[in-house]
Design a protein around this motif. Structure first.
Motif, PDB file in Angstrom:
ATOM      1  N   LEU A 119       0.870  -1.171   0.000  1.00  0.00           N
ATOM      2  CA  LEU A 119       0.000   0.000   0.000  1.00  0.00           C
ATOM      3  C   LEU A 119       0.910   1.224   0.000  1.00  0.00           C
ATOM      4  N   ILE A 120       0.758   2.071  -1.023  1.00  0.00           N
ATOM      5  CA  ILE A 120       1.666   3.207  -1.188  1.00  0.00           C
ATOM      6  C   ILE A 120       0.897   4.521  -1.172  1.00  0.00           C
ATOM      7  N   ASN A 121       1.435   5.458  -0.436  1.00  0.00           N
ATOM      8  CA  ASN A 121       0.889   6.813  -0.352  1.00  0.00           C
ATOM      9  C   ASN A 121       1.981   7.782  -0.801  1.00  0.00           C
ATOM     10  N   ILE A 122       1.633   8.711  -1.703  1.00  0.00           N
ATOM     11  CA  ILE A 122       2.578   9.744  -2.140  1.00  0.00           C
ATOM     12  C   ILE A 122       1.987  11.104  -1.804  1.00  0.00           C
ATOM     13  N   GLU A 123       2.760  11.927  -1.127  1.00  0.00           N
ATOM     14  CA  GLU A 123       2.336  13.270  -0.748  1.00  0.00           C
ATOM     15  C   GLU A 123       3.264  14.291  -1.395  1.00  0.00           C
ATOM     16  N   ILE A 124       2.679  15.359  -1.938  1.00  0.00           N
ATOM     17  CA  ILE A 124       3.450  16.426  -2.590  1.00  0.00           C
ATOM     18  C   ILE A 124       3.361  17.683  -1.732  1.00  0.00           C
ATOM     19  N   GLN A 125       4.500  18.175  -1.287  1.00  0.00           N
ATOM     20  CA  GLN A 125       4.560  19.356  -0.434  1.00  0.00           C
ATOM     21  C   GLN A 125       5.262  20.499  -1.159  1.00  0.00           C
ATOM     22  N   LYS A 126       4.746  21.701  -1.016  1.00  0.00           N
ATOM     23  CA  LYS A 126       5.316  22.864  -1.693  1.00  0.00           C
ATOM     24  C   LYS A 126       6.613  23.333  -1.048  1.00  0.00           C
ATOM     25  N   PRO A 164       2.412  -4.394   3.670  1.00  0.00           N
ATOM     26  CA  PRO A 164       3.448  -3.420   3.996  1.00  0.00           C
ATOM     27  C   PRO A 164       3.077  -2.059   3.415  1.00  0.00           C
ATOM     28  N   VAL A 165       3.489  -1.010   4.099  1.00  0.00           N
ATOM     29  CA  VAL A 165       3.136   0.357   3.723  1.00  0.00           C
ATOM     30  C   VAL A 165       4.389   1.144   3.394  1.00  0.00           C
ATOM     31  N   CYS A 166       4.304   1.929   2.338  1.00  0.00           N
ATOM     32  CA  CYS A 166       5.387   2.854   1.979  1.00  0.00           C
ATOM     33  C   CYS A 166       4.777   4.239   1.787  1.00  0.00           C
ATOM     34  N   SER A 167       5.202   5.204   2.594  1.00  0.00           N
ATOM     35  CA  SER A 167       4.718   6.580   2.489  1.00  0.00           C
ATOM     36  C   SER A 167       5.851   7.443   1.945  1.00  0.00           C
ATOM     37  N   ILE A 168       5.623   8.038   0.766  1.00  0.00           N
ATOM     38  CA  ILE A 168       6.669   8.793   0.059  1.00  0.00           C
ATOM     39  C   ILE A 168       6.268  10.265   0.000  1.00  0.00           C
ATOM     40  N   TRP A 169       7.167  11.145   0.412  1.00  0.00           N
ATOM     41  CA  TRP A 169       6.897  12.582   0.460  1.00  0.00           C
ATOM     42  C   TRP A 169       7.862  13.307  -0.462  1.00  0.00           C
ATOM     43  N   ILE A 170       7.306  14.113  -1.371  1.00  0.00           N
ATOM     44  CA  ILE A 170       8.104  14.937  -2.280  1.00  0.00           C
ATOM     45  C   ILE A 170       7.980  16.378  -1.795  1.00  0.00           C
ATOM     46  N   VAL A 171       9.085  16.955  -1.342  1.00  0.00           N
ATOM     47  CA  VAL A 171       9.064  18.289  -0.735  1.00  0.00           C
ATOM     48  C   VAL A 171       9.861  19.249  -1.610  1.00  0.00           C
ATOM     49  N   ALA A 172       9.158  20.152  -2.288  1.00  0.00           N
ATOM     50  CA  ALA A 172       9.801  21.120  -3.172  1.00  0.00           C
ATOM     51  C   ALA A 172      10.386  22.285  -2.360  1.00  0.00           C
ATOM     52  N   GLY A 173      11.007  23.215  -3.084  1.00  0.00           N
ATOM     53  CA  GLY A 173      11.532  24.420  -2.443  1.00  0.00           C
ATOM     54  C   GLY A 173      12.798  24.200  -1.639  1.00  0.00           C
ATOM     55  N   GLN A 174      13.526  23.089  -1.897  1.00  0.00           N
ATOM     56  CA  GLN A 174      14.748  22.807  -1.146  1.00  0.00           C
ATOM     57  C   GLN A 174      15.980  23.281  -1.913  1.00  0.00           C
ATOM     58  N   GLU A 175      17.068  23.478  -1.199  1.00  0.00           N
ATOM     59  CA  GLU A 175      18.285  23.993  -1.825  1.00  0.00           C
ATOM     60  C   GLU A 175      19.025  22.911  -2.604  1.00  0.00           C
ATOM     61  N   GLU A 176      18.833  21.654  -2.238  1.00  0.00           N
ATOM     62  CA  GLU A 176      19.481  20.561  -2.947  1.00  0.00           C
ATOM     63  C   GLU A 176      18.553  19.357  -2.994  1.00  0.00           C
ATOM     64  N   ASN A 177      18.866  18.413  -3.873  1.00  0.00           N
ATOM     65  CA  ASN A 177      18.075  17.206  -4.031  1.00  0.00           C
ATOM     66  C   ASN A 177      18.598  16.109  -3.105  1.00  0.00           C
ATOM     67  N   THR A 178      17.734  15.607  -2.231  1.00  0.00           N
ATOM     68  CA  THR A 178      18.154  14.591  -1.265  1.00  0.00           C
ATOM     69  C   THR A 178      17.056  13.551  -1.107  1.00  0.00           C
ATOM     70  N   ILE A 205      11.434  10.616   2.271  1.00  0.00           N
ATOM     71  CA  ILE A 205      11.250  12.042   1.997  1.00  0.00           C
ATOM     72  C   ILE A 205      12.261  12.456   0.935  1.00  0.00           C
ATOM     73  N   LEU A 206      11.748  12.963  -0.181  1.00  0.00           N
ATOM     74  CA  LEU A 206      12.588  13.451  -1.266  1.00  0.00           C
ATOM     75  C   LEU A 206      12.589  14.975  -1.218  1.00  0.00           C
ATOM     76  N   GLY A 207      13.693  15.554  -0.750  1.00  0.00           N
ATOM     77  CA  GLY A 207      13.835  17.004  -0.787  1.00  0.00           C
ATOM     78  C   GLY A 207      14.218  17.426  -2.186  1.00  0.00           C
ATOM     79  N   PHE A 208      13.419  18.291  -2.806  1.00  0.00           N
ATOM     80  CA  PHE A 208      13.547  18.552  -4.244  1.00  0.00           C
ATOM     81  C   PHE A 208      13.725  20.029  -4.539  1.00  0.00           C
ATOM     82  N   ASN A 209      14.747  20.349  -5.296  1.00  0.00           N
ATOM     83  CA  ASN A 209      14.962  21.705  -5.803  1.00  0.00           C
ATOM     84  C   ASN A 209      14.449  21.744  -7.243  1.00  0.00           C
TER      85      ASN A 209
END
Length: 342
Positions: A119-126, A164-178, A205-209
């Motif tokens: 079961l997968i959840n994806i969240e997009i954060q600004k 099994p559960v996988c929760s994935i978060w994409i967080v934009a507005g970051q200085e580097e990709n991590t 958590i994917l920190g995304f520029n």
């Protein structure tokens, strides 16, 4: 590519443009082919399969902004996706309105290895939130995904049937990709695994520029995310990136990308305007960044709020399926806004 003209950005306020951009982004990522391309890069066990193979593994029932975190759960004052509920009153005095959280994207996938379902959840954060610790929120979401399976995936007493559960978060507005990952692990002075395998919860958590440029040797997922979420790329550039990840550009995807590019220019200019205003006090470069984020936060108080109210009203009217369909058609959505007086 068929050119489709649209003046959608010309008829919307800044906050409406941002909210619609967010809706398009979630729907675009929610296409099975794009989900498959994304999961191939981030989900353990999926890397060895082609995008086409992963598409077949994803359950077609992909829920986008429709499943509540918990029917009875309310949060107050958080910068998150929510649904307003009716005002409450205590001794004649109006109480603060509460908010109801819902998952951005929720779906199931079955990997051939052992025919195992997830079961997968994806969240997009600004942006990275300021009012709470994001990892704590991700943990709460993952825990809810686990407990919500009772009487759905497993019955009390048959806990081994839990997905099994996988929760994935994409967080934009970051200085580097991590990429940061958390999993349950075992430490024991006894026999490893004697109580079972600690494999039911995984948080990422994917920190995304989103303004970063493609660099040789970087993880492929970053360029895919640029193709999905950049506010400055042209339609042709985004579609070319998707094709590089074996995503067939069907008409729906092309239209979604074109609308995002149209709206994205307005979102980018909005961030520039806010940035210039703050730059008078703190320097133009820092001000642009803060203003860009402020524009994101303001958007949640406008169109997303109206959409949430519409969803509640149509749910009470027994028209949930019509509501879900209307989320893909802005003109139909506007008609429903008018019908329900929202």
């Amino acid at each position: 590519m068929t050119k489709r003209t649209t003046d959608i950005a010309l008829d919307l306020s800044d906050s409406e443009s941002q909210a619609l951009y967010d809706d398009h982004a979630k729907r675009l990522l929610g296409y099975r082919w794009i989900l498959a391309a994304f999961l191939k890069e981030v989900l353990p066990g999926a890397a060895g399969y082609t995008v086409a193979q992963i598409v077949e593994m994803i359950d077609p029932d992909i829920q986008i902004s429709t499943t509540r975190l918990h029917p009875d759960l309310r949060v107050r004052g958080l910068n998150t996706e929510y649904k307003d509920v009716p005002d409450e009153h205590d001794n004649g005095k109006k109480k603060k309105r509460s908010r109801q959280i819902r998952f951005d994207i929720l779906f199931r996938i079955r990997l051939p290895e052992g025919a195992r379902r997830f079961l997968i959840n994806i969240e997009i954060q600004k942006e990275k939130p300021e009012k709470y610790v994001l990892l704590d929120r991700a943990t709460a979401y993952g825990a809810q995904e686990i407990t919500s399976q009772l009487n759905v995936e497993y019955l009390e007493g048959s806990y081994s049937d839990m997905l099994p559960v996988c929760s994935i978060w994409i967080v934009a507005g970051q200085e580097e990709n991590t990429i940061s990952t958390w999993e349950l692990t075992e430490e024991t002075d006894g026999i490893p695994g004697m109580w079972g395998e600690a494999d039911k919860l995984r948080l990422m958590i994917l920190g995304f520029n989103e303004r970063s440029r493609h660099q040789e040797g970087e993880k492929p997922v970053w360029n895919l995310l640029r193709g999905l979420f950049s506010t400055t790329m042209k339609t042709e550039e985004k579609l070319a990136i998707l094709e590089n990840y074996d995503v067939p550009v069907i008409e729906d995807v092309e239209e979604e990308v074109e609308d995002m590019c149209n709206l994205g220019q307005g979102v980018y200019e909005q961030g520039q305007r806010h940035g210039i205003m703050l730059g008078e006090k703190r320097g133009e470069e820092r001000g642009e960044k803060r203003g860009y984020r402020k524009g994101y936060r303001q958007a949640e108080e406008d169109l997303s709020n109206r959409i949430s109210l519409l969803g509640d009203a149509m749910s009470l009217a027994g028209r949930e399926a019509e509501f879900v369909a209307a989320m893909k058609d802005p003109r139909k959505r506007e008609q429903l806004f008018e019908e329900f007086g929202i």
